[in-house]
Enzyme design. Structure first.
Site, short mmCIF file in Angstrom:
data_model
loop_
_atom_site.label_atom_id
_atom_site.label_comp_id
_atom_site.label_asym_id
_atom_site.label_seq_id
_atom_site.Cartn_x
_atom_site.Cartn_y
_atom_site.Cartn_z
N GLY A 185 -56.25 55.89 -23.27
CA GLY A 185 -56.82 55.57 -21.97
C GLY A 185 -58.07 55.81 -21.58
O GLY A 185 -58.82 56.09 -22.95
N SER A 186 -58.62 56.61 -20.83
CA SER A 186 -60.50 57.09 -21.33
C SER A 186 -61.02 57.94 -21.91
O SER A 186 -59.78 58.78 -21.96
CB SER A 186 -60.75 56.87 -19.59
OG SER A 186 -60.28 58.21 -19.13
N VAL A 218 -60.16 61.56 -19.62
CA VAL A 218 -58.87 61.94 -19.79
C VAL A 218 -58.08 62.02 -20.48
O VAL A 218 -58.25 63.30 -21.15
CB VAL A 218 -58.44 60.86 -18.34
CG1 VAL A 218 -56.26 61.08 -18.64
CG2 VAL A 218 -58.62 60.68 -17.58
N GLY A 219 -59.37 61.37 -21.78
CA GLY A 219 -58.61 62.62 -23.34
C GLY A 219 -59.14 63.50 -23.70
O GLY A 219 -58.62 64.01 -24.41
N GLU A 274 -56.55 57.27 -28.35
CA GLU A 274 -56.57 55.71 -28.50
C GLU A 274 -57.68 55.48 -27.40
O GLU A 274 -57.00 55.66 -26.26
CB GLU A 274 -55.73 55.20 -28.29
CG GLU A 274 -54.64 54.97 -29.11
CD GLU A 274 -54.85 54.18 -30.45
OE1 GLU A 274 -56.50 53.76 -30.66
OE2 GLU A 274 -54.40 55.37 -31.57
N CYS A 304 -59.63 47.19 -23.82
CA CYS A 304 -60.31 48.62 -24.40
C CYS A 304 -61.32 47.69 -25.77
O CYS A 304 -62.11 48.43 -26.10
CB CYS A 304 -59.13 49.04 -24.63
SG CYS A 304 -58.02 48.35 -26.21
P1 NAD Z 1 -56.70 56.95 -18.18
O1 NAD Z 1 -58.20 57.20 -18.84
O2 NAD Z 1 -57.07 57.08 -16.59
O3 NAD Z 1 -55.49 56.73 -17.96
C1 NAD Z 1 -54.03 56.72 -18.46
C2 NAD Z 1 -53.46 57.51 -18.36
O4 NAD Z 1 -53.73 59.14 -17.84
C3 NAD Z 1 -52.51 57.04 -17.10
O5 NAD Z 1 -51.68 57.33 -17.75
C4 NAD Z 1 -52.89 58.01 -15.92
O6 NAD Z 1 -51.90 58.35 -15.22
C5 NAD Z 1 -52.74 59.27 -17.21
N1 NAD Z 1 -54.29 60.39 -16.22
C6 NAD Z 1 -54.68 60.05 -15.48
N2 NAD Z 1 -55.65 60.73 -15.41
C7 NAD Z 1 -54.93 62.36 -15.71
C8 NAD Z 1 -55.37 63.61 -15.83
N3 NAD Z 1 -56.20 64.20 -15.35
N4 NAD Z 1 -54.54 64.74 -16.31
C9 NAD Z 1 -53.39 63.73 -16.88
N5 NAD Z 1 -53.61 62.47 -17.49
C10 NAD Z 1 -54.11 61.85 -16.91
O7 NAD Z 1 -56.96 55.68 -18.22
P2 NAD Z 1 -56.95 53.85 -17.46
O8 NAD Z 1 -57.91 53.73 -16.38
O9 NAD Z 1 -55.76 53.68 -17.58
O10 NAD Z 1 -57.80 52.95 -18.64
C11 NAD Z 1 -58.81 51.86 -19.14
C12 NAD Z 1 -59.07 53.15 -20.14
O11 NAD Z 1 -58.28 52.91 -21.34
C13 NAD Z 1 -60.35 52.27 -20.77
O12 NAD Z 1 -61.66 53.83 -20.94
C14 NAD Z 1 -60.27 51.83 -22.04
O13 NAD Z 1 -61.30 51.34 -22.69
C15 NAD Z 1 -59.15 52.59 -22.45
N6 NAD Z 1 -57.86 51.84 -23.27
C16 NAD Z 1 -57.98 52.38 -24.25
C17 NAD Z 1 -56.93 51.67 -24.95
C18 NAD Z 1 -57.13 51.82 -27.22
O14 NAD Z 1 -56.03 51.46 -27.77
N7 NAD Z 1 -57.98 52.69 -27.99
C19 NAD Z 1 -56.43 50.72 -25.19
C20 NAD Z 1 -56.30 50.39 -23.39
C21 NAD Z 1 -57.37 50.93 -23.24
#
Ligand code: NAD
Length: 469
Positions: free
Chosen positions: A199-200, A203-204, A221, A255
């Site tokens: 994810g982002s 949030v990471g 990731e 991503c």
């Molecule tokens: P996100 O970080 O908003 O959400 C990812 C996951 O985290 C979701 O399941 C969501 O429910 C959960 N989440 C969201 N906020 C949270 C919180 N405060 N506490 C705990 N969990 C939470 O990301 P997104 O919008 O779903 O995806 C887009 C991002 O992911 C982009 O930055 C993209 O570059 C990245 N991404 C990376 C890869 C990779 O392989 N490196 C692949 C796809 C997407």
């Protein structure tokens, strides 16, 4: 405590029970044999085969994904990777024998791969099948129990997974938990043996902080702005097609999509012309009516993207949009302000900024001035130029003369570096992420020299000093 606190505590406790059940399965030992692991992998493939049509439909609902992309990037690639894992698993599971060193003779040394226990996989919405099931497959291949949390922003896909997956895998070992921030927060209150998050970057950080409370290791990731450098000697026709394809696939919500281009000034106009030509070739003169272009995931992201475009001036093609269908045309923005939102945030949409640069050296400096990206692409006919860019920049992965394709080979670990992530998976790298590598020294008992034991006589100290130096 407020009502909200009470609800959160109750949710965390109920997930605690779920995790305890999975832990019991793990402790029974039944997830360890290779036969169980292969059954789970086969089950994942069967799920993808049996529910392919439903998944393709759900991906269209969530993201307007063209069926070709849905199969290629979310279903087929996972099937192929899982089959590869299953084929090679016996080799990966074998202990690695190593030479123990003269001082440890007689004896043998080996590294045993043991499963970690109960792991949590959290997925994003952009490739909602692939990015959930690939890490789940790696975790099961390594003999773990898994809690899988799909993204709430791809609800149709999450619902197909939630309704059917449990019939194809051991339901006492795999639990799918649907939900968004409150549910994921409650899950993370509990102790896992590993957390695998995609994810982002923002949030990471939250996930890593929550895992730190339990000293749980994490794989992150994450995202970022992946640059594409185009040198003046590049094959511009091929570069234009590959960049266009990689950028606008899944409406730019990838991503590792090329986030922006750094193009040597002398070929900038020709490259932009060719990219416009490729857009017309791929999506027609009115991309709104083609079935081959995805849609923005939701209105919030649509608003974010249209704001980025409207604040940036030099739109040379695209820019038109329709909020009601979450459509945004493939858009090229020429020479945006480097401090604008377009050049400081991850774009994650069908908008391609193009910056002219004076030399590849300048491009390297530009990249190195910013966060280490998840991917970097360089287009050039010169091996020397490609090698120079690779040697002088740091990124999670890279392609020379292509974009995004480095995700495909099973033998290439996939992951970020610095703010774009930590750890990597795919193929053996995925198996290793979800395994503890336990070092074991086996000694016979027939030889038991007194040298090590007290009383520490002077002669013993002399020998020790002669050896340990
Ligand atoms: P996100 O970080 O908003 O959400 C990812 C996951 O985290 C979701 O399941 C969501 O429910 C959960 N989440 C969201 N906020 C949270 C919180 N405060 N506490 C705990 N969990 C939470 O990301 P997104 O919008 O779903 O995806 C887009 C991002 O992911 C982009 O930055 C993209 O570059 C990245 N991404 C990376 C890869 C990779 O392989 N490196 C692949 C796809 C997407």
């Amino acid at each position: 405590m407020t009502d909200t606190d009470n609800q959160a505590a109750a949710m965390a406790a109920s997930y605690g029970e779920l995790i305890a059940g999975l832990r019991q399965t793990f402790e029974s030992g039944r997830t360890r044999p290779i036969a169980w692991r292969r059954e789970q992998l086969a089950g994942l493939v069967q799920f993808l085969v049996a529910h392919e049509d439903e998944l393709i439909e759900a991906l269209r609902t969530d993201l307007g994904k063209p069926p070709f992309e849905a199969y290629g990037t979310d279903i087929g690639v996972v099937r192929m990777h899982i089959r590869d894992i299953s084929r090679k698993l016996d080799r990966w599971m074998k202990p690695d024998r190593v030479f123990p060193g003269l001082l440890s003779l007689p004896g043998t040394a080996e590294v045993i791969k043991e499963p970690l226990g109960v792991v949590l996989v959290i997925a994003p919405w952009n490739y909602p099948v692939q990015l959930l099931l690939e890490p789940v497959a790696a975790a099961l291949a390594a003999g773990n129990c898994v809690v899988a949390k799909p993204s709430e922003l791809a609800p149709a896909t999450a619902s197909v997974l939630a309704r059917h997956l449990h019939r194809f895998v051991d339901p006492d070992a795999v639990a799918l938990v649907e939900g968004g921030v409150p549910e994921t927060t409650a899950l993370l209150e509990n102790r896992f043996d590993h957390v695998f998050f995609t994810g982002s970057t923002a949030v990471g950080r939250v996930v890593m902080a929550a895992a730190a409370k339990h000293l749980t290791p994490v794989t992150l990731e994450l995202g970022g702005k992946s640059p594409t450098i185009v040198a003046a000697d590049a094959d511009l026709a091929v570069a234009a097609r590959r960049i266009t394809w990689a950028k606008f696939m899944n409406a730019g919500q990838t991503c590792i999509a090329p986030d922006y281009l750094l193009v040597e000034r002398s070929v900038r106009d020709e490259l932009v012309d060719r990219i416009q030509g490729a857009i017309r070739e791929f999506y027609g003169t009115d991309p709104k009516v083609t079935a081959d272009l995805g849609r923005i995931v939701n209105e919030r992201h649509h608003d974010r993207l249209t704001r980025l475009v409207s604040g940036s001036g030099g739109v040379v093609c695209g820019g038109d949009h329709d909020r009601s269908t979450r459509y945004l045309a493939p858009t090229i923005v020429l020479d945006p302000d480097v401090d604008s939102g377009l050049m400081s945030e991850e774009i994650f949409g069908p908008v391609l900024p193009v910056l002219a640069i004076d030399s590849v050296e300048d491009a390297i400096a530009f990249v190195n001035d910013r966060d280490k990206p998840l991917a970097l692409y360089v287009y050039t006919r010169s091996k020397e130029t490609a090698d120079r860019v690779l040697a002088r920049t740091s990124s999670g992965g890279a392609c020379v003369n292509h974009s995004v394709m480095h995700i495909l080979p099973e033998n290439l670990p996939f992951g970020g570096v610095g703010p774009s992530g930590m750890g990597a998976y795919h193929g053996k790298a995925g198996f290793d992420v979800f395994s503890h590598h336990k070092s074991v020294l086996r000694k016979p008992t027939f030889l038991d020299p007194k040298l090590l034991y007290p009383p520490y006589a002077l002669w013993k100290a002399k020998i020790m000093r002669a050896v340990f130096r």
